[in-house]
Design a protein around this motif. Structure first.
Motif, PDB file in Angstrom:
ATOM      1  N   VAL A 133       0.837  -1.203   0.000  1.00 23.04           N
ATOM      2  CA  VAL A 133       0.000   0.000   0.000  1.00 23.04           C
ATOM      3  C   VAL A 133       0.871   1.250   0.000  1.00 23.04           C
ATOM      4  O   VAL A 133       1.714   1.429   0.896  1.00 23.04           O
ATOM      5  CB  VAL A 133      -0.939   0.001   1.221  1.00 23.04           C
ATOM      6  CG1 VAL A 133      -1.778   1.266   1.248  1.00 23.04           C
ATOM      7  CG2 VAL A 133      -1.836  -1.233   1.189  1.00 23.04           C
ATOM      8  N   PRO A 134       0.685   2.145  -0.970  1.00 23.49           N
ATOM      9  CA  PRO A 134       1.548   3.328  -1.060  1.00 23.49           C
ATOM     10  C   PRO A 134       1.167   4.419  -0.061  1.00 23.49           C
ATOM     11  O   PRO A 134       0.007   4.574   0.314  1.00 23.49           O
ATOM     12  CB  PRO A 134       1.314   3.814  -2.494  1.00 23.49           C
ATOM     13  CG  PRO A 134      -0.088   3.388  -2.807  1.00 23.49           C
ATOM     14  CD  PRO A 134      -0.269   2.060  -2.094  1.00 23.49           C
ATOM     15  N   ILE A 135       2.183   5.170   0.374  1.00 23.44           N
ATOM     16  CA  ILE A 135       1.995   6.422   1.095  1.00 23.44           C
ATOM     17  C   ILE A 135       2.544   7.509   0.178  1.00 23.44           C
ATOM     18  O   ILE A 135       3.734   7.499  -0.162  1.00 23.44           O
ATOM     19  CB  ILE A 135       2.753   6.425   2.442  1.00 23.44           C
ATOM     20  CG1 ILE A 135       2.235   5.304   3.347  1.00 23.44           C
ATOM     21  CG2 ILE A 135       2.617   7.777   3.137  1.00 23.44           C
ATOM     22  CD1 ILE A 135       3.040   5.143   4.629  1.00 23.44           C
ATOM     23  N   PRO A 189       5.549   6.753  -4.689  1.00 24.45           N
ATOM     24  CA  PRO A 189       5.261   6.893  -3.251  1.00 24.45           C
ATOM     25  C   PRO A 189       6.523   7.183  -2.457  1.00 24.45           C
ATOM     26  O   PRO A 189       7.629   6.766  -2.831  1.00 24.45           O
ATOM     27  CB  PRO A 189       4.661   5.529  -2.877  1.00 24.45           C
ATOM     28  CG  PRO A 189       4.114   4.996  -4.166  1.00 24.45           C
ATOM     29  CD  PRO A 189       5.059   5.461  -5.228  1.00 24.45           C
ATOM     30  N   ILE A 190       6.367   7.895  -1.348  1.00 21.20           N
ATOM     31  CA  ILE A 190       7.512   8.146  -0.467  1.00 21.20           C
ATOM     32  C   ILE A 190       7.805   6.928   0.396  1.00 21.20           C
ATOM     33  O   ILE A 190       8.900   6.788   0.936  1.00 21.20           O
ATOM     34  CB  ILE A 190       7.280   9.379   0.419  1.00 21.20           C
ATOM     35  CG1 ILE A 190       6.063   9.175   1.345  1.00 21.20           C
ATOM     36  CG2 ILE A 190       7.121  10.630  -0.427  1.00 21.20           C
ATOM     37  CD1 ILE A 190       5.925  10.234   2.414  1.00 21.20           C
ATOM     38  N   ALA A 191       6.810   6.033   0.535  1.00 18.61           N
ATOM     39  CA  ALA A 191       6.967   4.818   1.330  1.00 18.61           C
ATOM     40  C   ALA A 191       5.802   3.888   1.020  1.00 18.61           C
ATOM     41  O   ALA A 191       4.831   4.268   0.341  1.00 18.61           O
ATOM     42  CB  ALA A 191       7.017   5.141   2.820  1.00 18.61           C
ATOM     43  N   TRP A 192       5.912   2.645   1.533  1.00 20.36           N
ATOM     44  CA  TRP A 192       4.851   1.666   1.380  1.00 20.36           C
ATOM     45  C   TRP A 192       4.587   1.020   2.733  1.00 20.36           C
ATOM     46  O   TRP A 192       5.503   0.875   3.554  1.00 20.36           O
ATOM     47  CB  TRP A 192       5.254   0.569   0.387  1.00 20.36           C
ATOM     48  CG  TRP A 192       5.289   1.001  -1.045  1.00 20.36           C
ATOM     49  CD1 TRP A 192       4.328   0.806  -2.000  1.00 20.36           C
ATOM     50  CD2 TRP A 192       6.372   1.665  -1.710  1.00 20.36           C
ATOM     51  NE1 TRP A 192       4.728   1.318  -3.212  1.00 20.36           N
ATOM     52  CE2 TRP A 192       5.989   1.865  -3.063  1.00 20.36           C
ATOM     53  CE3 TRP A 192       7.616   2.141  -1.300  1.00 20.36           C
ATOM     54  CZ2 TRP A 192       6.813   2.486  -3.996  1.00 20.36           C
ATOM     55  CZ3 TRP A 192       8.434   2.774  -2.219  1.00 20.36           C
ATOM     56  CH2 TRP A 192       8.029   2.944  -3.557  1.00 20.36           C
ATOM     57  N   THR A 193       3.341   0.617   2.976  1.00 23.55           N
ATOM     58  CA  THR A 193       2.990  -0.076   4.202  1.00 23.55           C
ATOM     59  C   THR A 193       2.027  -1.211   3.877  1.00 23.55           C
ATOM     60  O   THR A 193       1.757  -1.490   2.701  1.00 23.55           O
ATOM     61  CB  THR A 193       2.413   0.901   5.250  1.00 23.55           C
ATOM     62  OG1 THR A 193       2.276   0.226   6.497  1.00 23.55           O
ATOM     63  CG2 THR A 193       1.072   1.457   4.812  1.00 23.55           C
ATOM     64  N   THR A 270     -16.037   6.708   1.388  1.00 26.06           N
ATOM     65  CA  THR A 270     -17.073   7.701   1.705  1.00 26.06           C
ATOM     66  C   THR A 270     -16.439   9.021   2.135  1.00 26.06           C
ATOM     67  O   THR A 270     -17.103  10.059   2.130  1.00 26.06           O
ATOM     68  CB  THR A 270     -18.010   7.207   2.823  1.00 26.06           C
ATOM     69  OG1 THR A 270     -17.253   6.967   4.024  1.00 26.06           O
ATOM     70  CG2 THR A 270     -18.723   5.927   2.401  1.00 26.06           C
ATOM     71  N   ASN A 271     -15.166   8.991   2.520  1.00 27.94           N
ATOM     72  CA  ASN A 271     -14.428  10.215   2.838  1.00 27.94           C
ATOM     73  C   ASN A 271     -13.495  10.531   1.669  1.00 27.94           C
ATOM     74  O   ASN A 271     -12.427   9.931   1.536  1.00 27.94           O
ATOM     75  CB  ASN A 271     -13.617  10.040   4.121  1.00 27.94           C
ATOM     76  CG  ASN A 271     -12.754  11.251   4.417  1.00 27.94           C
ATOM     77  OD1 ASN A 271     -13.030  12.358   3.953  1.00 27.94           O
ATOM     78  ND2 ASN A 271     -11.709  11.051   5.187  1.00 27.94           N
ATOM     79  N   PRO A 272     -13.859  11.490   0.800  1.00 29.32           N
ATOM     80  CA  PRO A 272     -13.031  11.775  -0.373  1.00 29.32           C
ATOM     81  C   PRO A 272     -11.755  12.543  -0.052  1.00 29.32           C
ATOM     82  O   PRO A 272     -10.857  12.631  -0.878  1.00 29.32           O
ATOM     83  CB  PRO A 272     -13.958  12.617  -1.257  1.00 29.32           C
ATOM     84  CG  PRO A 272     -14.872  13.303  -0.281  1.00 29.32           C
ATOM     85  CD  PRO A 272     -15.082  12.309   0.832  1.00 29.32           C
ATOM     86  N   SER A 273     -11.668  13.106   1.172  1.00 23.42           N
ATOM     87  CA  SER A 273     -10.472  13.869   1.553  1.00 23.42           C
ATOM     88  C   SER A 273      -9.257  12.942   1.636  1.00 23.42           C
ATOM     89  O   SER A 273      -9.367  11.801   2.088  1.00 23.42           O
ATOM     90  CB  SER A 273     -10.710  14.550   2.899  1.00 23.42           C
ATOM     91  OG  SER A 273      -9.565  15.245   3.326  1.00 23.42           O
ATOM     92  N   TYR A 274      -8.101  13.451   1.215  1.00 15.39           N
ATOM     93  CA  TYR A 274      -6.892  12.629   1.164  1.00 15.39           C
ATOM     94  C   TYR A 274      -5.704  13.474   1.600  1.00 15.39           C
ATOM     95  O   TYR A 274      -5.536  14.609   1.159  1.00 15.39           O
ATOM     96  CB  TYR A 274      -6.663  12.119  -0.265  1.00 15.39           C
ATOM     97  CG  TYR A 274      -5.805  10.887  -0.374  1.00 15.39           C
ATOM     98  CD1 TYR A 274      -6.378   9.624  -0.357  1.00 15.39           C
ATOM     99  CD2 TYR A 274      -4.426  10.982  -0.528  1.00 15.39           C
ATOM    100  CE1 TYR A 274      -5.601   8.481  -0.473  1.00 15.39           C
ATOM    101  CE2 TYR A 274      -3.638   9.849  -0.646  1.00 15.39           C
ATOM    102  CZ  TYR A 274      -4.230   8.595  -0.615  1.00 15.39           C
ATOM    103  OH  TYR A 274      -3.458   7.459  -0.718  1.00 15.39           O
ATOM    104  N   VAL A 275      -4.877  12.933   2.487  1.00 14.60           N
ATOM    105  CA  VAL A 275      -3.725  13.651   3.033  1.00 14.60           C
ATOM    106  C   VAL A 275      -2.441  13.103   2.418  1.00 14.60           C
ATOM    107  O   VAL A 275      -2.278  11.891   2.270  1.00 14.60           O
ATOM    108  CB  VAL A 275      -3.685  13.535   4.571  1.00 14.60           C
ATOM    109  CG1 VAL A 275      -2.404  14.142   5.134  1.00 14.60           C
ATOM    110  CG2 VAL A 275      -4.904  14.218   5.186  1.00 14.60           C
TER     111      VAL A 275
END
Length: 374
Positions: A133-135, A189-193, A270-275
């Protein structure tokens, strides 16, 4: 940058017209605050020095408080911090210093205090099948405009957008990024988790720590967001009858998602906001750009309680057994948060299991006083 349980669950309503009323602390509050301060004077002193360094960058003669606030300048606020820094080593022997040396202005109505923390997760800075999973860092095509430059009615508002073949367009939503792969071809991505739920909660908290395969740790810090309206996952789950309102907590949300894996992607979307994030050696950092101190640093509404203010707090903190422990301590306004308006407060609880528990369950009415040097 703080994003707290109130944002996750949308359970709290911020008072609209908070007041500061000067009066003594009453009872043994000052003594209990002094006793807690004496538990780790070195950590508290360092935290005060962070606030002092920030306040001394402000114009000394200008006023940090609004028109209804105390007649205090940034210079005087700095003097209060400097005086408190000098008194901290003496509080254990003379707790009455706090009442003799400071004015106590009570925050009314009594603030609701919530908490936030620094989540830990395993991950990698290189592609690794264990961490799919990308960050993402701040995308190169993300743009932002100060709308106040175009009309006075939009003062203080910003537009976050991207450019496509038709011109200005909203930036990609959570579903477009995580499901449709909107950034997969253009951003590294800067990292993956391991898990999308972990990244979601990282975004709610605003920062975290990444444990790398070689045993080292990197801080993952807030860098920006996509400009979409925040939709509370907790509120969505309550409205759908998935979790009763009285049981709502960060841990309850995690448990439901773990027990219903087939619903995870739809619920998160359902939360379209993304950080978006950046990597750093130190952290987490508050709105001052300085390291936060667990159980001292607090996010406040800077229009009411500006960065740098000293707060005496009396609140009941939840325990794992369903009980509460009454606690009094010195807090420092060192951060801001999207849900922190009026007299609301958000306590930085630190990292680890205890911090996660507090951040997930803390919703307590508290007695709070602003302290200013006499």
């Amino acid at each position: 940058m703080c994003l707290c349980l109130a944002l996750l669950c949308a359970c709290a309503v911020a008072p609209r017209q908070p007041l500061l009323v000067e009066q003594g602390p009453g009872g043994d509050l000052a003594a209990r605050v002094a006793a807690t301060a004496a538990d780790d004077p070195a950590a508290l002193t360092r935290a005060i020095e962070h606030s002092l360094a920030y306040v001394r960058t402000r114009p000394a003669d200008s006023k940090p408080f609004g028109t209804d606030g105390p007649a205090c300048t940034w210079g005087e606020l700095g003097d209060s911090l400097e005086h408190m820094r000098l008194l901290v080593p003496r509080l254990a022997e003379d707790p009455e210093l706090l009442t003799r040396e400071f004015r106590w202005l009570e925050v009314r109505p009594k603030p609701l205090m919530t908490g936030y923390y620094e989540p830990w997760m395993d991950g990698s800075l290189e592609p690794d099948p264990r961490f799919p999973v990308p960050i993402y860092g701040l995308p190169a095509d993300l743009r932002s405009a100060d709308l106040g430059r175009f009309h006075p009615r939009w003062k203080g508002q910003r537009l976050t957008y991207r450019l496509d073949e038709k011109g200005i367009a909203p930036y990609h939503s959570r579903e477009e990024i995580d499901v449709q792969g909107a950034l997969a071809q253009t951003e590294t991505p800067i990292a993956w988790t391991r898990d999308f739920v972990d990244v979601f909660f990282l975004q709610v908290q605003g920062s975290g720590r990444l444990n790398l395969p070689d045993g080292s740790v990197r801080h993952v810090l807030y860098a920006g967001k996509n400009g979409h309206e925040y939709v509370s996952l907790g509120k969505v789950m309550i409205e759908r009858g998935l979790v009763p309102a009285e049981e709502m907590s960060m841990q309850r949300i995690r448990a439901y998602l773990r027990e219903h894996p087939h619903e995870v992607r739809e619920l998160l979307n359902t939360n379209p906001s993304y950080v978006f994030f950046r990597l750093a050696q130190d952290g987490p950092l508050g709105a001052m750009g300085r390291t936060l101190t667990p159980m001292v640093s607090m996010a406040t509404d800077s229009a009411f309680l500006p960065l740098g203010t000293i707060l005496a707090v009396d609140a009941a903190l939840p325990d794992a057994g369903g009980t509460e422990t009454r606690t009094a301590f010195l807090g420092l306004a060192q951060d801001r948060g999207g849900a922190i308006k009026g007299s609301r407060l958000d306590l930085f609880c630190g990292a680890g299991q205890r911090a996660e528990f507090l951040a997930g369950h803390l919703q307590a009415e508290s007695r709070v006083y602003l302290l200013l040097k006499k």
